[in-house]
Scaffold this active site. Structure first.
Site, PDB file in Angstrom:
ATOM      1  N   ASP A 341       0.874  -1.168   0.000  1.00  0.00           N
ATOM      2  CA  ASP A 341       0.000   0.000   0.000  1.00  0.00           C
ATOM      3  C   ASP A 341       0.918   1.226   0.000  1.00  0.00           C
ATOM      4  OD1 ASP A 341      -2.300   1.726   0.536  1.00  0.00           O
ATOM      5  OD2 ASP A 341      -1.439   1.890   2.548  1.00  0.00           O
ATOM      6  N   ASP A 540      -1.494  -0.833   6.144  1.00  0.00           N
ATOM      7  CA  ASP A 540      -1.682  -0.338   7.509  1.00  0.00           C
ATOM      8  C   ASP A 540      -3.087   0.177   7.788  1.00  0.00           C
ATOM      9  OD1 ASP A 540      -1.533   1.953   5.917  1.00  0.00           O
ATOM     10  OD2 ASP A 540      -0.738   3.151   7.565  1.00  0.00           O
ATOM     11  N   ASP A 544      -6.978  -1.567   3.655  1.00  0.00           N
ATOM     12  CA  ASP A 544      -6.026  -2.609   3.245  1.00  0.00           C
ATOM     13  C   ASP A 544      -6.422  -3.989   3.770  1.00  0.00           C
ATOM     14  OD1 ASP A 544      -4.338  -0.733   2.001  1.00  0.00           O
ATOM     15  OD2 ASP A 544      -3.425  -0.233   3.932  1.00  0.00           O
TER      16      ASP A 544
END
Length: 643
Positions: A341, A540, A544
């Protein structure tokens, strides 16, 4: 009267000492029993050579009972519970068989070495459990609570609730997660992140349970209950990891039951067939059957995986890498591609001001101070970044707008200094006007992946502030390490194509996928799995979590959301991406050691079985070869405890 008092005092002190002594010795009881068993065997061997054979047999029997009790008890209990024979039962049968043909010393030595290998396995387990015990001891049981009237009271940590205020003095360990309300200090967060360098913490900074306040007194407002802290989650993660078996371990345990039955069946055949087909004597036939029972037992094979897995999990925990189970630790070593990410993972997740372009009639200070005064009323990350920039650079008090209106997703409108101000994206202030203002610079900033915020006074655009989510300094290093391991790297982000391209170039990933909503992230992970096989995802945020769950191995950043931490298979307690390469190296090292153990144990078993049929190995050497290989396998696994 004094004598009675002294006697009572002696009895009380004895009762107090004995439990503490027993508590200290308890983890080592198996090793102590094995040692006593070995001493009895040595004395029995000496007595046998001095023609005290009956006395030596008695000592051998004592060695049997003392050394073999723990493993025999374990084997019998597991056999009854699972209704299936196991390797411990094979050892019991082999020892009894040795006695039946008069090989008392050999049977006792078999039990002794089996007890030593069992003690080593227990040591590995205790060493891993010790990491949890050490962690649990780091959390204080009491805290100094500050009441609204200023009164201080020592209370149990379990009684504290969210929003309570506590006082933490220098040298004390922080009992619960919270935010600093008063004071400045240095905090040692090694217990949480593995980072040995203390961090300076000020008002509004987060502090975590289990960390140490090194210098100043601080007042902390609690943000979580004692059983919901990050520290408590670490303990829970390690405990669950120890109980979860890797695929290899599950296979070996399933294989063990069938293998034991096959060995016992062959032993039954070997007690008869060689006498009739090979012309061996009955004594030789039974003797070789007992040797086969010893050397064919899969003790070393069974011990090839679990000690290595526990040692690796323990090693990772010390470095701030938490594995939720052996299966994830094993899979990580086979990862072919890793998806990252962007926000909060590759980047800091905190935009900063990079460029300020102003009209010739205005100064940068004037524009920044005015913009920050208006943006201070917004909670948008870009607004906060501008306010932070103004406070750090100019350190002057902000003004108060006459009126302000937040247009969510677009910008803000305000009245200030007898003018109407509009601050926001190009479409908010007017696409045409925005393009006409410093057009070449605007295009360049867009190509660099920066977000432009326009400042409009009445109907004229007078300034442009560019912001960017900065790539973490360690991201490039982490990506480079992963590439050295032959791992393909992909950045997945919800940002625009231009921003994604700029960040991917800066972070040096192999590929990027832009404009991804959570469902598209999941689709992308599935496509990567089809292409590369074993795929990991690093993230995080809440958005996600679905992708973390879809990946073969989900890796969460320790400062991420609770949902990401719950969903992930591996947690990096410090937001330090190079730790991923360390985790992969640890996984590969564990897989390599397990492979060494399995190949070595099978090779020793095959060699001893062949030697037995060729009648070139005696029972003592069979015992030493078989049990010695088990000890070597466990010692090889213990190398994983070292960093």
């Amino acid at each position: 009267m004094s004598t009675e008092t002294e006697l009572k005092s002696f009895v009380q002190s004895t009762l107090e000492v004995k439990p503490s002594l027993f508590a200290k010795l308890a983890p080592h009881l198996e090793l102590i029993a094995a040692g006593i068993s070995g001493i009895f065997i040595l004395i029995g061997w000496i007595l046998n050579h001095l023609d005290y054979s009956h006395l030596s047999i008695s000592l051998y029997l004592l060695a049997f009972v003392i050394g073999g009790y723990a493993k025999a008890k374990e084997g019998i209990e597991e056999t009854i519970a699972n209704k299936e024979l196991n390797v411990e039962m094979l050892m019991i049968f082999a020892a009894i068989g040795s006695c039946l043909i008069g090989y008392w010393a050999e049977g006792a030595i078999l039990i002794f070495i089996f007890a030593v290998s069992g003690a080593l396995e227990t040591y590995t387990m205790n060493k891993s459990n010790k990491e949890i015990s050490a962690l649990m001891n780091l959390q204080p049981e009491e805290a100094v609570k500050i009441h609204p009237d200023g009164r201080e009271e020592i209370v149990p940590v379990s009684s504290l609730t969210v929003s309570d205020t506590i006082l933490i003095k220098p040298g004390e360990r922080i009992p619960v997660d919270g935010k600093i309300a008063k004071g400045t200090t240095a905090i040692d967060e090694a217990a949480i992140t593995g980072e040995s360098i203390p961090l300076t913490k000020e008002i509004n900074d987060e502090v975590f349970a289990g960390t140490v306040n090194l210098s100043g007194s601080i007042t902390v407002i609690l943000t979580k209950h004692a059983d919901e802290t990050l520290f408590q989650k670490i303990i829970t993660l390690i405990q669950s990891a120890q109980s979860e078996k890797s695929p290899s371990q599950a296979f070996i345990e399933k294989f063990e039951g069938a293998y034991v039955k096959i060995v016992l069946s062959i032993v039954v055949l070997l007690t008869f067939l060689p006498h009739f087909f090979l012309g061996w004597s009955w004594n030789e036939t039974f003797y070789r059957a007992m040797i086969f029972l010893v050397v064919a037992s899969p003790c070393a094979l069974v011990a090839s995986i679990m000690p290595a897995t526990l040692a690796a999990i323990s090693n990772g925990a010390r470095a701030g890498i938490l594995f939720k189970g052996g299966v994830h630790l094993e899979n990580l070593g086979h990862v072919r591609a890793i998806a990252f990410d962007k926000t909060g993972t590759l980047t800091k997740g905190m935009p900063v001001v990079t460029n300020v372009i102003v009209h010739d009639e205005y100064s940068e200070k004037e524009i920044i101070q005015l913009t920050a005064s208006i943006e201070s009323h917004s909670n948008h990350p870009l607004a906060k970044a501008i306010v932070r920039y103004a406070e750090q650079k100019y350190k002057e008090p902000l003004k108060q707008p006459e009126s302000i209106q937040d247009n969510s997703g677009w910008g803000v409108t305000a009245k200030m200094d007898n003018a109407e101000w509009r601050i926001g994206k190009a479409a908010f202030v007017g696409e045409k006007e925005a393009k006409n203002f410093q057009n070449e610079i605007f295009n360049q900033l867009s190509a660099e992946g920066k977000t432009a915020v326009f400042i409009q006074r009445n109907d004229e655009i007078i300034a442009l502030i560019a912001l960017k989510d900065i790539v973490r300094t360690e991201s490039k290093k982490a990506i480079e390490h992963l590439k050295q391991h032959g791992i393909y790297t992909i950045m997945i982000t919800g940002d625009s194509e231009k921003t994604a391209k700029a960040i991917s170039n800066e972070s040096n990933v192999n590929e990027y996928i832009a404009e991804c909503l959570p469902e598209k992230k999941v689709t992308s992970i599935k496509e990567l799995k089809e292409k590369y096989g074993i795929v990991a995802m690093v993230g995080d945020g809440i958005n996600d979590a679905p992708a973390l769950a879809t990946a073969n191995v989900g890796i969460a950043m320790g400062e991420g959301t609770d949902v990401a931490l719950e969903t992930a298979d591996v947690v990096l307690m410090k937001n330090d991406l190079p730790r991923i390469a360390e985790a992969i190296h640890l996984s590969k090292r564990m897989n390599r050691i397990i492979k060494q153990n399995i190949i070595f144990s099978i090779s020793v078993i095959m060699l001893l079985i062949v030697s037995n049929f060729l009648q070139v190995v005696a029972l003592p050497f069979g015992v030493i070869g078989h049990e010695g290989s088990t000890i070597l396998v466990i010692l090889n696994s213990l190398r994983l405890l070292k960093s």
